[in-house]
Design an enzyme around this catalytic site. Structure first.
Site, PDB file in Angstrom:
ATOM      1  N   ALA A   1       0.843  -1.196   0.000  1.00  0.00           N
ATOM      2  CA  ALA A   1       0.000   0.000   0.000  1.00  0.00           C
ATOM      3  C   ALA A   1       0.876   1.243   0.000  1.00  0.00           C
ATOM      4  O   ALA A   1       2.018   1.228   0.478  1.00  0.00           O
ATOM      5  CB  ALA A   1      -0.926   0.005   1.219  1.00  0.00           C
ATOM      6  N   ASP A   2       0.322   2.320  -0.536  1.00  0.00           N
ATOM      7  CA  ASP A   2       1.021   3.597  -0.517  1.00  0.00           C
ATOM      8  C   ASP A   2      -0.006   4.722  -0.523  1.00  0.00           C
ATOM      9  O   ASP A   2      -1.074   4.587  -1.126  1.00  0.00           O
ATOM     10  CB  ASP A   2       1.953   3.742  -1.726  1.00  0.00           C
ATOM     11  CG  ASP A   2       2.941   4.877  -1.535  1.00  0.00           C
ATOM     12  OD1 ASP A   2       3.839   4.744  -0.677  1.00  0.00           O
ATOM     13  OD2 ASP A   2       2.823   5.902  -2.230  1.00  0.00           O
TER      14      ASP A   2
END
Length: 210
Positions: A83-84
């Protein structure tokens, strides 16, 4: 809720669930879904945006590279979550605030303005679990700060919860008292869109979530 691979579980042979992030916020958010990663393996990658790279393309690439880097390290069956999160003003990606000066610059730019927070998630199986599915989602949440005085910015900086945060603020922290509008996923702004994450997990082979 029974965790993946828990002793005595009907899903004891299910692959390990691996979080490709050291973020305590993402761990806390996963716990709200009843999930505890079997392993936490932060991915070490170059997070420098490419020249003229649009924010949406950048955040998707980061989530993919994090998941891919961890998947390459695993020889056993596993499902990896990368995730980012980025804070954007138009096409401009604001930095993660690693020092007070950067946090002040971000808050000054966000003061009285509407901005967009993009969070990308990527689920990727390791090579040892070919039944798994690679999938992704990108969420966009609109956030608007009230106009901040110098005194208010100083108070936010003194609170200290800007450290390491994209855009220099934490929605779950002291900045919440200055946010007058939000449209979209609050959990995505914190670091992980819970609805989208749950939907992707439900689409994987096995009973990951009810």
């Amino acid at each position: 809720m029974t965790m993946p691979g828990a002793p005595g579980s009907d899903n004891a042979t299910r692959p390990a669930f691996v979080l490709a992030s050291a973020s305590p916020r993402r761990l806390d958010l996963l716990a709200k879904l009843g999930l505890v990663p079997d392993r936490v393996l932060p991915a070490s990658i170059d997070e420098t945006p490419r020249r003229d790279e649009p924010p949406r393309q950048y955040v998707k690439r980061m989530a993919d590279e994090k998941a891919r880097r961890v998947a390459e390290q695993l020889s056993d069956p596993a499902l990896i979550l990368g995730a980012d999160t980025v804070v954007t003003l138009g096409r401009r990606i604001l930095p993660k605030a690693e020092d007070r000066a950067t946090a002040r610059q971000c808050l000054s730019m966000l003061s009285g303005r509407r901005h967009t927070v993009m969070t990308a998630i990527r689920l990727m199986p390791s090579a040892a679990w070919p039944e798994g599915r690679t999938c992704e989602r990108v969420t966009e949440t609109v956030v608007t700060f009230s106009r901040l005085s110098d005194y208010q910015i100083d108070a936010l900086l003194d609170a200290g919860d800007w450290e390491g945060k994209a855009g220099g603020y934490a929605l779950q922290g002291h900045a919440a008292g200055f946010i007058r509008f939000i449209s979209g996923s609050a959990s995505a702004v914190i670091g992980l869109p819970l609805f989208e994450t749950a939907q992707l997990l439900r689409g994987q082979p096995g009973n990951w979530l009810p």
